[in-house]
Design a protein around this motif. Structure first.
Motif, PDB file in Angstrom:
ATOM      1  N   ASN A  73       0.837  -1.204   0.000  1.00  0.00           N
ATOM      2  CA  ASN A  73       0.000   0.000   0.000  1.00  0.00           C
ATOM      3  C   ASN A  73       0.867   1.247   0.000  1.00  0.00           C
ATOM      4  O   ASN A  73       2.066   1.181  -0.238  1.00  0.00           O
ATOM      5  N   ARG A  74       0.242   2.382   0.313  1.00  0.00           N
ATOM      6  CA  ARG A  74       0.962   3.654   0.259  1.00  0.00           C
ATOM      7  C   ARG A  74       2.078   3.727   1.299  1.00  0.00           C
ATOM      8  O   ARG A  74       3.037   4.489   1.142  1.00  0.00           O
ATOM      9  N   ASP A 307      -2.151   6.790  10.060  1.00  0.00           N
ATOM     10  CA  ASP A 307      -2.891   5.684   9.449  1.00  0.00           C
ATOM     11  C   ASP A 307      -4.222   5.415  10.137  1.00  0.00           C
ATOM     12  O   ASP A 307      -4.977   4.536   9.712  1.00  0.00           O
ATOM     13  N   HIS A 336      -3.899   2.417   5.465  1.00  0.00           N
ATOM     14  CA  HIS A 336      -4.215   3.511   4.550  1.00  0.00           C
ATOM     15  C   HIS A 336      -4.273   4.851   5.272  1.00  0.00           C
ATOM     16  O   HIS A 336      -4.420   4.928   6.488  1.00  0.00           O
ATOM     17  N   GLU A 340      -8.429   7.666   2.563  1.00  0.00           N
ATOM     18  CA  GLU A 340      -9.073   6.376   2.309  1.00  0.00           C
ATOM     19  C   GLU A 340      -9.760   5.804   3.545  1.00  0.00           C
ATOM     20  O   GLU A 340     -10.232   4.660   3.516  1.00  0.00           O
TER      21      GLU A 340
END
Length: 353
Positions: A73-74, A307, A336, A340
């Motif tokens: 993921n990011r 997060d 995320h 998101e």
């Protein structure tokens, strides 16, 4: 089911759908969030191992289901390793779904095809876990999946229907409550006149030195004060009062734009009780105001990584601030960022004439 029974059942389901409260719950290793439109999203936790499965679905007949499995993921960036398509295990045995209706990328598998999703859920629903052949610690625990999807079905009124994911019955796929209507934000009739230099200077001085130390623990020299026009006669004053490791707690005031300064403390009241709380007052944290659109934003980090936490957007309608959007991620697992986080409240702007 006889027609007369359906005619009684559908109005009840419609009322239940409209009145459903937003929620966020954890069932063992799965988290589910449903917003005020009964749109629900469920995913396994913890995402720190890099492998996450997400299922989302809208309320009503036009449910637009989505299932995705992502590796990386990011926060992690692109992770190395072989493609997911050929390297997934279900309880230590090869998992080989029919990927005909999937978008297949090396580390991302996505499908919005209802039959493909049904077939995949049938394969995995009663299993223990999904893991990578070459990295066993990257695991999707399936404990709690069934409970999360049953709650999703219940919230959306699908239990006992052919569209249910868990307790499927004989009711038609059309026999489900419609999606609730999003609340419409009322906007100010006109934009406020910009503050003059004299107004800005006077209000900043007022916010720096006149706010009581009983309300603000920060020394006046360390306070951050911002002002913006609300109406032609009133301004919004934001004063930073308490500083944490990664959050700044603010106080908000509605203040007259001319001397003598008269102020009124502003509070933000939610239309629902957030997960794990009984009250509806929102603490104003890391606040920013967009004067051009009369919108106030808050952003409370659960930890420095960003997060998890709470992000909100409020619309000033000429008289008060009304909640336009609320997103919350209660699980801090490096999956995320705030853009998101699952939503618990959404709204719509008024249609253009």
């Amino acid at each position: 089911m006889p027609y007369w029974m359906k005619s009684l059942l559908l109005p009840f389901l419609f009322i239940a759908s409209v009145q459903a409260a937003p929620l966020q719950k954890i069932f063992t290793d799965w988290q589910i969030t449903c917003n005020n439109l009964n749109y629900c999203v469920a995913r396994n936790i913890t995402g720190e191992n890099g492998l996450v499965m997400t299922l989302s679905r809208y309320a009503g007949v036009n449910d637009r289901p989505l299932l995705r499995i992502d590796y990386g993921n990011r926060y992690t960036g692109d992770l190395k390793g072989a493609a997911l398509q050929d390297n997934l295990l279900l309880d230590q045995k090869r998992l080989r779904p029919d990927f005909k209706h999937w978008t297949v990328e090396p580390h991302h598998l996505v499908t919005s095809h209802p039959i493909a999703i049904d077939e995949f859920l049938t394969q995995i629903m009663d299993a223990d876990n999904i893991q990578l052949t070459w990295r066993p610690q990257s695991t999707i625990s399936l404990h709690g999946l069934k409970a999360a999807l049953l709650l999703m079905d219940d919230v959306q009124g699908r239990v006992g229907s052919l569209s249910a994911w868990v307790k499927r019955g004989s009711r038609s796929v059309w026999d489900v409550p419609p999606e609730p209507t999003a609340p419409v934000m009322r906007l100010s009739e006109r934009s406020a006149t910009p503050l003059t230099r004299e107004e800005t200077t006077g209000l900043i001085d007022y916010g720096t030195w006149r706010v009581s130390a009983d309300e603000c623990s920060l020394d006046p020299m360390r306070r951050e004060v911002s002002v913006a026009p609300l109406t032609d006669s009133k301004a919004l004053l934001l004063v930073s009062c308490e500083m944490g490791a990664y959050n700044m707690i603010d106080l908000a005031f509605e203040v007259t734009r001319t001397q003598p300064w008269l102020s009124r403390r502003l509070t933000l009241s939610l239309p629902f009780a957030p997960p794990g709380r009984n009250d509806r007052l929102l603490e104003i944290i890391n606040a920013e105001y967009d004067a051009a659109n009369a919108q106030l934003f808050t952003y409370a980090k659960g930890r420095g990584l960003g997060d998890c936490g709470i992000a909100t957007r409020w619309q000033f309608n000429g008289q008060e601030f009304v909640l336009a959007e609320y997103a919350e991620e209660g699980t801090c697992d490096a999956w995320h960022g705030s853009d998101e986080w699952p939503t618990l409240w959404v709204s719509q702007r008024p249609s253009q004439p």
